[in-house]
Motif scaffolding. Structure first.
Motif, short mmCIF file in Angstrom:
data_model
loop_
_atom_site.label_atom_id
_atom_site.label_comp_id
_atom_site.label_asym_id
_atom_site.label_seq_id
_atom_site.Cartn_x
_atom_site.Cartn_y
_atom_site.Cartn_z
N VAL A 154 0.89 -1.12 0.05
CA VAL A 154 0.09 -0.12 0.00
C VAL A 154 0.90 1.36 -0.08
O VAL A 154 1.80 1.39 0.91
CB VAL A 154 -1.12 -0.05 1.20
N ALA A 155 0.64 2.09 -0.90
CA ALA A 155 1.56 3.29 -1.24
C ALA A 155 0.87 4.41 -0.19
O ALA A 155 -0.40 4.92 -0.43
CB ALA A 155 1.73 3.84 -2.51
N ILE A 156 1.63 5.00 0.68
CA ILE A 156 1.04 6.14 1.63
C ILE A 156 1.98 7.26 1.56
O ILE A 156 3.01 7.29 1.55
CB ILE A 156 0.88 5.42 3.12
N ALA A 157 1.02 8.39 1.38
CA ALA A 157 1.97 9.78 1.44
C ALA A 157 1.43 10.65 2.52
O ALA A 157 0.04 10.60 2.68
CB ALA A 157 1.99 10.12 0.10
N VAL A 158 2.16 11.36 3.13
CA VAL A 158 1.61 12.59 3.88
C VAL A 158 1.79 13.76 2.99
O VAL A 158 3.03 14.33 2.75
CB VAL A 158 2.52 12.68 5.35
N LEU A 159 0.73 14.83 3.18
CA LEU A 159 0.87 15.98 2.60
C LEU A 159 0.75 17.04 3.66
O LEU A 159 -0.31 17.31 4.09
CB LEU A 159 -0.05 16.11 1.37
N SER A 160 1.86 17.71 3.74
CA SER A 160 1.85 18.69 4.97
C SER A 160 2.94 19.74 4.62
O SER A 160 3.72 19.64 3.86
CB SER A 160 1.90 18.03 6.25
N ARG A 161 2.97 20.91 5.50
CA ARG A 161 3.88 21.88 5.35
C ARG A 161 5.46 21.25 5.68
O ARG A 161 6.37 22.06 5.71
CB ARG A 161 3.61 23.21 6.22
N PHE A 162 5.36 19.99 6.58
CA PHE A 162 6.71 19.66 6.60
C PHE A 162 7.46 19.25 5.34
O PHE A 162 8.81 19.18 5.30
CB PHE A 162 6.60 18.49 7.63
N ALA A 163 6.61 18.91 4.25
CA ALA A 163 7.19 18.34 3.01
C ALA A 163 7.80 19.71 2.39
O ALA A 163 7.05 20.71 2.35
CB ALA A 163 5.98 17.66 2.29
N THR A 164 8.66 19.52 1.42
CA THR A 164 9.17 20.43 0.69
C THR A 164 8.15 20.87 -0.54
O THR A 164 7.33 20.08 -0.75
CB THR A 164 10.66 20.39 0.20
N ALA A 165 8.45 21.85 -1.24
CA ALA A 165 7.46 22.31 -2.27
C ALA A 165 7.58 21.06 -3.50
O ALA A 165 6.78 20.55 -4.13
CB ALA A 165 7.63 23.54 -3.02
N ALA A 166 8.73 20.68 -3.59
CA ALA A 166 9.07 19.66 -4.66
C ALA A 166 8.41 18.37 -4.25
O ALA A 166 7.77 17.78 -5.19
CB ALA A 166 10.53 19.53 -4.76
N GLU A 167 8.52 17.85 -3.08
CA GLU A 167 7.81 16.93 -2.36
C GLU A 167 6.02 16.77 -2.40
O GLU A 167 5.63 15.79 -2.96
CB GLU A 167 8.07 16.52 -0.98
N GLN A 168 5.92 18.01 -2.30
CA GLN A 168 4.43 18.26 -2.54
C GLN A 168 4.01 18.06 -3.71
O GLN A 168 2.76 17.48 -3.95
CB GLN A 168 3.93 19.67 -1.91
N LYS A 169 4.53 18.59 -4.64
CA LYS A 169 4.44 18.48 -6.21
C LYS A 169 4.41 17.22 -6.71
O LYS A 169 3.33 16.80 -7.35
CB LYS A 169 5.42 19.58 -6.83
N ARG A 170 5.17 16.26 -6.20
CA ARG A 170 5.21 14.89 -6.51
C ARG A 170 4.03 14.21 -6.04
O ARG A 170 3.38 13.25 -6.78
CB ARG A 170 6.65 14.22 -6.09
N VAL A 171 3.77 14.40 -4.54
CA VAL A 171 2.61 13.84 -4.01
C VAL A 171 1.30 14.17 -4.75
O VAL A 171 0.67 13.17 -5.09
CB VAL A 171 2.44 13.86 -2.73
N ILE A 172 1.20 15.43 -5.22
CA ILE A 172 0.07 15.82 -5.84
C ILE A 172 -0.10 14.94 -7.15
O ILE A 172 -1.03 14.50 -7.75
CB ILE A 172 -0.16 17.32 -6.11
N ALA A 173 0.89 15.11 -7.89
CA ALA A 173 0.90 14.46 -9.11
C ALA A 173 0.86 12.67 -9.33
O ALA A 173 0.12 12.21 -9.83
CB ALA A 173 2.32 14.70 -9.89
N ASP A 174 1.22 12.21 -8.11
CA ASP A 174 1.07 10.72 -7.76
C ASP A 174 -0.31 10.30 -7.53
O ASP A 174 -0.87 9.46 -7.70
CB ASP A 174 1.80 10.36 -6.71
N VAL A 175 -0.73 11.20 -6.53
CA VAL A 175 -2.33 11.11 -6.25
C VAL A 175 -3.24 11.29 -7.48
O VAL A 175 -4.23 10.33 -7.72
CB VAL A 175 -2.87 12.29 -5.15
N ARG A 176 -2.89 12.25 -8.56
CA ARG A 176 -3.57 12.42 -9.73
C ARG A 176 -3.60 11.12 -10.58
O ARG A 176 -4.63 10.90 -11.14
CB ARG A 176 -3.15 13.54 -10.44
N ARG A 177 -2.34 10.52 -10.50
CA ARG A 177 -2.09 9.35 -11.42
C ARG A 177 -2.62 8.25 -10.97
O ARG A 177 -2.65 6.92 -11.35
CB ARG A 177 -0.58 9.18 -11.67
#
Length: 838
Positions: A374-397
């Protein structure tokens, strides 16, 4: 059997040293067939066979770090060595799912193990073993499945528990509370009074109405009285007994209810017509996931999980609230819901109020799902802008199965490929705009909300049947109530509280909710504690710190590098540090009730006694609402109080705009309970289903019997009222259990209490026979029946013959009978007579 040879002085010894020859050692978690029988060190288990040689056991070798692939590789290497050397391997599993999964894992590592499985040199017996051992003399390795995966199970010894209490029955009634009587309207409860008439004593609720008018409500009409809870927390106006205004008010509310019911049914129709998700019943993998939980489910947890899964299987979107105290197991309900969604190829969004809670949930979810892809990700302000961008893209895909985050998840740029479930933790922490987005979710996907103290609007919706509700009230084993102190700020009390906690090896949370003065507060506290001989290391935590700073501070505090943490209310949600068992809150009058309860829930997570100090500013004039909040926190310090606190919050703050502005005044006119009751009845009527039979009035029982709970037997008036309510709600089969419970608590029943249970049993029989009134007159015992009752002609002919001249029919309406009854045991005699009527 103890009493064996004594060890030499200072020689190492274990319990086995003291065992007599032939003594037996039992491990309590094992079933009877899993007894290790020691004659010297010998063991016996149905699946292990005999042990011929007697040599000490050894501990198994470490098999890698928990939850890592290396563990399975190392296990496979170790098993190969054992098999080459002629050993046998037994891995105890808790259930068949664990057996099958472990066999699959071993075969994935080495297909040659299949031959050893066939020869039964490798086997997986069932049994709750927690730790294994090696028996080199007999070449046997005994392991526990939990050891291989870094898990241990703890069996809980739970008391018998009948499930969570209903919402309507949990609100305590106190003198001065506003109440609603179905026939007389809004009054004020004064007290419970013992009234004597004709030598017969009974308890009555005394209610006061406009102009000082009084109503005495007899015991068996208590159900007609409900605590008044309005929409805005303001005091209602008392009804007048000498006008028909209450009836007019009820008629106006019923008209508005018809409109409200139509709107709710329309919305329900939209939800039903929406392309909802109907998840299949539990698969083998879901059952295995549930079985891997380290603890026994409490009855409430099991019921909540069953209700949640039942909702998810239905084709319409789920909208369920799980209400339970901090640490009572709500997260496990969410984990199982998330797993069900993921294994059926749906994404899950977990919405939390704070960044810290998002990080903690991220760790919990990853640990619980460690054995599954199971792929799990955390989207919070602790993540860098690049990490947030990657998570958002992976959620969309659709690459991410579960994404955990704050309100950032509600942003327009977050697009899910295949969303199936939204979990909302502490919904009361989100603003109006976020809730509007959440309402949109509820029409298309399953929504599961978790809360220890739900907001009044959410709780009121559940009370009115608008939202599904599960209540978890069973505390974890060993949990102790939190001692709560409420008072003006006192430096000496602060120092004493910190000293007590530090000296017993614990840590302290200190809440100072002002970032601009938090550093000043640390300096003051260091000086103040130093004056008392204390020099603890003090850390700071607040929302203006960077993610890296905050994470490092919390990590250091978790690992006891600091003894005291001064923070803002940022610690309100999510922190679970068992060593912190003292909480100090400054300016508690500025916090909401739910906030204070959440803060208090940060301590007392383990078996140590925990302390909570709620200080208000010295010399400040507390508002009435703030005073009520602080009083409620002190009053509800017992385990499982979150639900009752939410109800008290409902009283203090009101339900808010529960059903829209157009209904606001109507809800406030009659109270939420009565409004919900009228709404439920109207919805049933508009659905066009088979209408329920009209409820018959409670049978009036007028017998020369004193039936009540004496004050010297059960002193608390609140508890007496609660017990009366339980007797009223009990079925015939439950009365005996209630009687036993009362005797267990208070001793042998006095005569009035005996009569109370007899009258309760008679009332149930009378209701079953549709009797409207039983009364004792000079001419005999009279029974009046509802107009719908008919009797067989043969029975009517037989009654006069059986009872002779003492029996007569009473003309109606309503139809009745009169019969002579003995002066002794008249209640039991009346019940037996009714039972003969067929």
């Amino acid at each position: 059997k103890l009493g064996g040879p004594q060890p030499a002085e200072n020689a190492p010894a274990t319990l086995l040293t003291y065992l007599r020859e032939g003594g037996a050692l039992f491990e309590s978690v094992l079933p009877p067939e899993a007894v290790f029988d020691w004659t010297g060190p010998r063991y016996r288990h149905a699946d292990l066979g005999p042990a011929d040689k007697q040599e000490p056991f050894q501990s198994p070798p470490p098999l890698g770090a928990p939850g890592t692939p290396a563990r399975m590789n190392l296990l496979a290497d170790t098993v190969r060595d054992w098999m080459k050397d002629g050993w046998r391997l037994y891995v105890f599993c808790h259930n068949q799912g664990e057996q099958e999964r472990l066999e699959e894992i071993l075969l994935e590592q080495d297909r040659r193990f299949a031959a050893f499985l066939d020869e039964e040199r490798i086997s997986f017996p069932l049994g709750p073993l927690t730790r294994g051992f090696l028996d080199p003399a007999n070449k046997r390795a005994v392991l526990a499945n939990g050891e291989l995966f870094g898990r241990t199970r703890r069996r809980l010894r739970l008391p018998k528990f009948g499930g969570g209490k209903t919402l309507s029955g949990i609100v305590e009634l106190s003198p001065g509370d506003y109440v609603v009587h179905e026939r007389f309207g809004i009054g004020r409860y004064k007290n419970m009074e013992r009234v004597e008439a004709g030598g017969v004593e009974a308890d009555y609720l005394r209610l006061e109405y406009k102009g000082g008018d009084r109503v005495f409500v007899p015991l068996f009409e208590f159900r007609q009285v409900q605590k008044f809870i309005g929409t805005d927390g303001k005091k209602p106006r008392l009804s007048s007994l000498d006008t028909s205004s209450w009836e007019r008010t009820k008629q106006e509310v019923q008209a508005s209810v018809a409109q409200m019911a139509a709107e709710l049914l329309e919305r329900a129709a939209r939800r039903a017509a929406a392309a909802g998700i109907s998840f299949p019943p539990d698969s083998h993998m879901e059952k295995e996931f549930g079985a891997s939980f380290l603890y026994e489910l409490t009855p409430d947890q099991a019921k909540a999980i069953e209700e949640m899964k039942s909702d998810m299987v239905r084709p319409r979107p789920m909208d369920r609230l799980v209400c339970g105290d901090v640490g009572y197991g709500k997260t496990e309900v969410a984990l199982r819901a998330a797993f069900k969604a993921v294994v059926n190829n749906r994404q899950v969004a977990v919405l939390v109020p704070t960044t810290i809670l998002a990080e903690q949930h991220g760790r919990n979810f990853r640990e619980r799902f460690a054995d599954y892809p199971v792929a799990i990700a955390v989207l919070s302000r602790f993540a860098t802008a690049a990490e947030q961008k990657r998570v958002i893209a992976d959620v969309r895909r659709g690459v991410i199965d579960i994404v955990i985050g704050t309100h950032r998840l509600l942003s327009p740029d977050i697009v899910f490929k295949n969303l199936g479930l939204v979990v909302i933790d502490e919904e009361h922490r989100f603003g109006v705009k976020q809730k509007e987005r959440l309402m949109a979710f509820r029409d298309v996907v399953d929504v599961l909300a978790l809360s220890a103290t739900p907001i009044p609007r959410t709780l009121a919706a559940s009370m009115g049947g608008v939202k599904s509700l599960s209540v978890i009230e069973t505390p974890p084993e060993g949990r102790l109530p939190i001692a709560t102190h409420v008072g003006a700020f006192d430096e000496k009390i602060v120092a004493a509280a910190v000293e007590h906690e530090l000296r017993r090896g614990g840590q302290v949370f200190y809440v100072h909710n002002r970032v601009e003065t938090i550093e000043e507060r640390r300096r003051w506290l260091e000086k103040s504690l130093a004056d008392h001989g204390l020099t603890p290391k003090i850390a700071l935590a607040h929302g203006q710190m960077s993610g890296a700073q905050l994470e490092k501070t919390m990590w250091d505090f978790l690992h006891k590098k600091y003894g005291l943490l001064i923070s803002t209310s940022i610690i309100e949600s999510g922190l679970d540090i068992p060593s912190v068992n003292t909480l100090i809150v400054e300016e508690a009058e500025d916090f909401g009730l739910a906030q204070l309860y959440q803060l208090r829930g940060r301590v007392g997570r383990e078996r140590q006694k925990a302390y909570c100090y709620l200080f208000y500013s010295p010399g400040s004039a507390l508002t009435e609402e703030a005073r009520k909040r602080l009083t409620a926190l002190k009053e509800f310090a017992s385990l499982g109080s979150g639900f009752r606190l939410a109800l008290r919050d409902l009283e203090i703050r009101g339900a808010g705009n529960l059903l829209g502005a157009q209904q606001h005044g109507f809800v406030n006119a009659v109270g939420i309970d009565l409004y919900g009751q009228l709404l439920t009845e109207e919805i049933r009527r508009q659905k066009g289903g088979t209408p329920d039979k009209p409820a018959l009035p409670e049978p009036a029982i007028e017998l020369p019997v004193s039936a009540y709970l004496p004050e010297d037997y059960l002193p608390s008036e609140t508890e007496r009222i609660a017990f009366y309510r339980r007797i009223l709600d009990a079925a015939a089969s439950q009365l005996h259990a209630l009687r036993e419970e009362l005797e267990d608590r208070c001793g042998r029943l006095p005569e009035p209490a005996e009569r109370l249970f007899e009258v309760a049993a008679l009332r149930l029989t009378a209701r079953e026979k549709r009797v409207t009134k039983i009364s004792q007159t000079k001419k005999g015992l009279e029974f009046r029946f509802h107009n719908s009752v008919t009797f067989a002609p043969a029975l009517l002919d037989d009654l006069p013959r059986k009872h002779g001249e003492t029996f007569s029919f009473l003309p109606g309406p309503p139809f009745g009978m009169r019969v002579a009854a003995p002066a002794e045991n008249v209640t039991e005699w009346a019940r037996n007579f009714l039972s003969t009527l067929g």
